[in-house]
Design a protein around this motif. Structure first.
Motif, PDB file in Angstrom:
ATOM      1  N   ALA A  20       0.827  -1.208   0.000  1.00  0.00           N
ATOM      2  CA  ALA A  20       0.000   0.000   0.000  1.00  0.00           C
ATOM      3  C   ALA A  20       0.865   1.262   0.000  1.00  0.00           C
ATOM      4  N   ALA A  21       1.957   1.227   0.755  1.00  0.00           N
ATOM      5  CA  ALA A  21       2.859   2.381   0.787  1.00  0.00           C
ATOM      6  C   ALA A  21       3.482   2.622  -0.581  1.00  0.00           C
ATOM      7  N   ARG A  22       3.807   1.540  -1.309  1.00  0.00           N
ATOM      8  CA  ARG A  22       4.370   1.691  -2.649  1.00  0.00           C
ATOM      9  C   ARG A  22       3.340   2.289  -3.601  1.00  0.00           C
ATOM     10  N   ILE A  23       2.077   1.876  -3.468  1.00  0.00           N
ATOM     11  CA  ILE A  23       1.030   2.428  -4.332  1.00  0.00           C
ATOM     12  C   ILE A  23       0.862   3.926  -4.074  1.00  0.00           C
ATOM     13  N   VAL A  24       0.845   4.305  -2.800  1.00  0.00           N
ATOM     14  CA  VAL A  24       0.717   5.721  -2.452  1.00  0.00           C
ATOM     15  C   VAL A  24       1.888   6.516  -3.008  1.00  0.00           C
ATOM     16  N   ASP A  25       3.083   5.976  -2.894  1.00  0.00           N
ATOM     17  CA  ASP A  25       4.264   6.652  -3.405  1.00  0.00           C
ATOM     18  C   ASP A  25       4.189   6.829  -4.920  1.00  0.00           C
ATOM     19  N   LEU A  26       3.742   5.796  -5.617  1.00  0.00           N
ATOM     20  CA  LEU A  26       3.607   5.883  -7.079  1.00  0.00           C
ATOM     21  C   LEU A  26       2.572   6.930  -7.472  1.00  0.00           C
ATOM     22  N   ALA A  27       1.500   7.011  -6.707  1.00  0.00           N
ATOM     23  CA  ALA A  27       0.458   7.990  -6.998  1.00  0.00           C
ATOM     24  C   ALA A  27       0.945   9.412  -6.735  1.00  0.00           C
ATOM     25  N   VAL A  28       1.673   9.601  -5.642  1.00  0.00           N
ATOM     26  CA  VAL A  28       2.158  10.934  -5.274  1.00  0.00           C
ATOM     27  C   VAL A  28       3.174  11.445  -6.292  1.00  0.00           C
ATOM     28  N   THR A  29       4.061  10.585  -6.740  1.00  0.00           N
ATOM     29  CA  THR A  29       5.082  11.002  -7.703  1.00  0.00           C
ATOM     30  C   THR A  29       4.523  11.180  -9.112  1.00  0.00           C
ATOM     31  N   GLY A  30       3.325  10.655  -9.374  1.00  0.00           N
ATOM     32  CA  GLY A  30       2.727  10.772 -10.698  1.00  0.00           C
ATOM     33  C   GLY A  30       3.066   9.646 -11.639  1.00  0.00           C
ATOM     34  N   GLU A  31       3.966   8.761 -11.238  1.00  0.00           N
ATOM     35  CA  GLU A  31       4.370   7.655 -12.106  1.00  0.00           C
ATOM     36  C   GLU A  31       3.211   6.703 -12.365  1.00  0.00           C
ATOM     37  N   LEU A  32       2.366   6.510 -11.359  1.00  0.00           N
ATOM     38  CA  LEU A  32       1.220   5.620 -11.513  1.00  0.00           C
ATOM     39  C   LEU A  32       0.289   6.110 -12.607  1.00  0.00           C
ATOM     40  N   TRP A  33      -0.024   7.405 -12.605  1.00  0.00           N
ATOM     41  CA  TRP A  33      -0.979   7.946 -13.574  1.00  0.00           C
ATOM     42  C   TRP A  33      -0.403   7.914 -14.990  1.00  0.00           C
ATOM     43  N   LEU A  34       0.895   8.116 -15.111  1.00  0.00           N
ATOM     44  CA  LEU A  34       1.532   8.105 -16.432  1.00  0.00           C
ATOM     45  C   LEU A  34       1.431   6.723 -17.070  1.00  0.00           C
ATOM     46  N   HIS A  35       1.865   5.723 -16.357  1.00  0.00           N
ATOM     47  CA  HIS A  35       1.908   4.379 -16.941  1.00  0.00           C
ATOM     48  C   HIS A  35       0.536   3.702 -16.944  1.00  0.00           C
ATOM     49  N   ALA A  36      -0.257   3.921 -15.889  1.00  0.00           N
ATOM     50  CA  ALA A  36      -1.611   3.362 -15.890  1.00  0.00           C
ATOM     51  C   ALA A  36      -2.450   3.999 -16.992  1.00  0.00           C
ATOM     52  N   GLY A  37      -2.226   5.278 -17.260  1.00  0.00           N
ATOM     53  CA  GLY A  37      -2.945   5.945 -18.347  1.00  0.00           C
ATOM     54  C   GLY A  37      -2.599   5.349 -19.701  1.00  0.00           C
ATOM     55  N   ALA A  38      -1.305   5.057 -19.931  1.00  0.00           N
ATOM     56  CA  ALA A  38      -0.895   4.444 -21.186  1.00  0.00           C
ATOM     57  C   ALA A  38      -1.538   3.076 -21.363  1.00  0.00           C
ATOM     58  N   THR A  39      -1.562   2.304 -20.285  1.00  0.00           N
ATOM     59  CA  THR A  39      -2.191   0.981 -20.343  1.00  0.00           C
ATOM     60  C   THR A  39      -3.688   1.100 -20.582  1.00  0.00           C
ATOM     61  N   LEU A  40      -4.319   2.038 -19.911  1.00  0.00           N
ATOM     62  CA  LEU A  40      -5.764   2.202 -20.052  1.00  0.00           C
ATOM     63  C   LEU A  40      -6.138   2.603 -21.477  1.00  0.00           C
ATOM     64  N   LEU A  41      -5.336   3.443 -22.101  1.00  0.00           N
ATOM     65  CA  LEU A  41      -5.605   3.829 -23.493  1.00  0.00           C
ATOM     66  C   LEU A  41      -5.537   2.610 -24.412  1.00  0.00           C
TER      67      LEU A  41
END
Length: 232
Positions: A20-41
């Motif tokens: 959970a801490a890793r997920i929060v960190d990925l979300a805060v840094t913006g890396e999650l949205w960048l790569h999850a967005g590419a996958t979602l597209l």
């Protein structure tokens, strides 16, 4: 958490709190949205192509015995070709690009949608077809008011089942040949045996797909089945 405690090694079985801490960190840094967005597209593009082609083919095969006779062997073959083979061949024939990635995913899903819609087309009520002929309905009018409302539950079911399959195949596509996306990140973390990172990316995207299911697909399926309840 209990399993993580028994394992005693956070490198192989990290605790839920660590993930959970890793997920929060990925979300805060913006890396999650960048790569999850590419996958979602990629998921959405593949989903749209697979649904459009699968619905058209399924309706054609369900309504035409000749089409079903000739296309059924091809459909059976397509259903049994491993997804990995399709992905590898797409990358070889088309290249390591977005077109190959989306095409490979769509080709893996189209046969499944086709089968579901073919069976749905076979179950269409013949009395409504007779009514359409009596009133001399045009092709589009018949599709809009007679055929598609009856196929709505089958289309919604194919969509819900399909998107869960598509996003898993998209991760494989990204794992093998893309430079962004959740699958790409899992590939990098696999190379360093970062189990917490792998679980963080996987669970984060599962959450995204769960939100789509709850907010879009489940209400769509409920709406598509409403006419059946009204009829009863």
């Amino acid at each position: 958490m209990a399993v993580a405690g028994v394992a005693g090694d956070p490198r192989t079985m990290p605790s839920p709190l660590l993930v959970a801490a890793r997920i929060v960190d990925l979300a805060v840094t913006g890396e999650l949205w960048l790569h999850a967005g590419a996958t979602l597209l990629r998921v959405l593009a593949s989903f749209a192509i697979a649904m459009a082609a699968g619905v058209a083919l399924g309706l054609w095969m369900g309504r035409s015995r000749r089409a079903d006779h000739w296309l059924n062997p091809v459909l059976v073959i397509a259903l049994n070709i491993p997804a990995l083979v399709v992905i590898v061949l797409a990358y070889i024939w088309i290249g390591l690009n977005e077109v190959a990635a989306v095409t490979a995913v769509a080709l893996n899903k189209i046969p499944v949608v086709t089968v579901m819609l073919r069976e749905g087309s076979r179950a269409l009520r013949p009395d409504l077809d007779d009514m359409a002929r009596v009133f001399a309905m045009g092709w589009w009018t018949r599709m809009r008011h007679v055929v598609l409302p009856q196929l709505g539950p089958h289309i919604a079911a194919a969509a819900r089942a399909g998107i869960s399959l598509i996003w898993k195949i998209v991760l494989v596509v990204e794992f093998l040949g893309r430079s962004n996306g959740v699958g790409f990140k899992i590939h990098l973390l696999f190379s360093s045996f970062d189990v917490a990172g792998v679980l963080a990316w996987a669970l984060a995207f599962v959450g995204v797909m769960l939100l789509i299911d709850l907010a879009v697909l489940r209400p769509w399926e409920a709406g598509a089945n409403r006419w059946r309840r009204d009829e009863a």
